[in-house]
Each structure stands twice: as C-alpha cells, then as structure tokens.
Design a protein around this motif. Sequence first.
Motif, PDB file in Angstrom:
ATOM      1  N   LEU A  74       1.757  -2.007   3.214  1.00 39.21           N
ATOM      2  CA  LEU A  74       0.635  -1.363   3.891  1.00 39.21           C
ATOM      3  C   LEU A  74       0.745   0.157   3.832  1.00 39.21           C
ATOM      4  CD1 LEU A  74       0.203  -3.657   7.010  1.00 39.21           C
ATOM      5  CD2 LEU A  74      -1.455  -3.288   5.166  1.00 39.21           C
ATOM      6  N   LYS A  75       1.945   0.669   4.016  1.00 37.31           N
ATOM      7  CA  LYS A  75       2.158   2.114   3.954  1.00 37.31           C
ATOM      8  C   LYS A  75       1.775   2.644   2.576  1.00 37.31           C
ATOM      9  CE  LYS A  75       5.660   5.652   4.722  1.00 37.31           C
ATOM     10  NZ  LYS A  75       7.053   5.926   5.072  1.00 37.31           N
ATOM     11  N   ALA A  76       2.183   1.945   1.547  1.00 40.26           N
ATOM     12  CA  ALA A  76       1.866   2.359   0.173  1.00 40.26           C
ATOM     13  C   ALA A  76       0.368   2.282  -0.096  1.00 40.26           C
ATOM     14  CB  ALA A  76       2.625   1.494  -0.831  1.00 40.26           C
ATOM     15  N   ILE A  77      -0.268   1.217   0.378  1.00 39.65           N
ATOM     16  CA  ILE A  77      -1.708   1.055   0.159  1.00 39.65           C
ATOM     17  C   ILE A  77      -2.480   2.146   0.887  1.00 39.65           C
ATOM     18  CG2 ILE A  77      -3.683  -0.415   0.727  1.00 39.65           C
ATOM     19  CD1 ILE A  77      -1.832  -2.795   0.035  1.00 39.65           C
ATOM     20  N   ARG A  78      -2.086   2.443   2.099  1.00 42.73           N
ATOM     21  CA  ARG A  78      -2.762   3.509   2.854  1.00 42.73           C
ATOM     22  C   ARG A  78      -2.591   4.860   2.149  1.00 42.73           C
ATOM     23  NH1 ARG A  78      -0.131   1.411   7.614  1.00 42.73           N
ATOM     24  NH2 ARG A  78      -1.470  -0.203   8.444  1.00 42.73           N
ATOM     25  N   GLY A  79      -1.444   5.062   1.530  1.00 39.74           N
ATOM     26  CA  GLY A  79      -1.191   6.312   0.815  1.00 39.74           C
ATOM     27  C   GLY A  79      -2.076   6.483  -0.398  1.00 39.74           C
TER      28      GLY A  79
END
Length: 94
Positions: free
Chosen positions: A87-92
């Motif tokens: 999720l952190k990567a996708i939000r980035g």
Amino acid sequence: IPNTTIRGFNEHNDIGTILERYGYEWRGRRKMLSPYSSPGQAGVTIDADTNRAYVHHGGDPLHDGYWKRPFDVVCRLDYGGDVRKALKAIRGQA
C-alpha cells in the motif's frame, strides 16, 4: 486497511497485464502459463469479467487455493505478502 486504495488499484489494473509483468504468458483467451510451471501446461485461469486469476500450479507463489486480483499479485510477488509495504508503494505512485 484502506479498501479504497486496493479497490482503486484493482479497478485500474488488468489482471492479465499484471501477470505478464511477472513472466506469465497467454495461452488462449482464458489461460496463462506460469513461469513456475515445469510441465509447461497453462494452469492459470483468467476470469476477465471479474478481473481475477486462479493459479493451479503447486510451485507457483500465487497458488494458495484463492482467486487473485491485481493487488494480490503485486503484494505477493513484490512485497512478500506485506500489505502495508504494498500500500505504501502504491500510494507513492499516485
């Protein structure tokens, strides 16, 4: 877990295209060959209507008896199943 982020990712990414990024190859309209398949049989079933895939190959990291959506594939193969990291990567990327 923010379902809207996962839902949005799944809505904007095609399961077949996602699997192609990881070396899966089309074998007809509804089947793909896993890069982990030793017998060379297309054991990945694609349901385009629901944007999901089912992996029948026992040696495939996506094989666990459940249908996979695009987020599931990326989460498992890029982040070892760590939903928070995925999720952190996708939000980035947004």
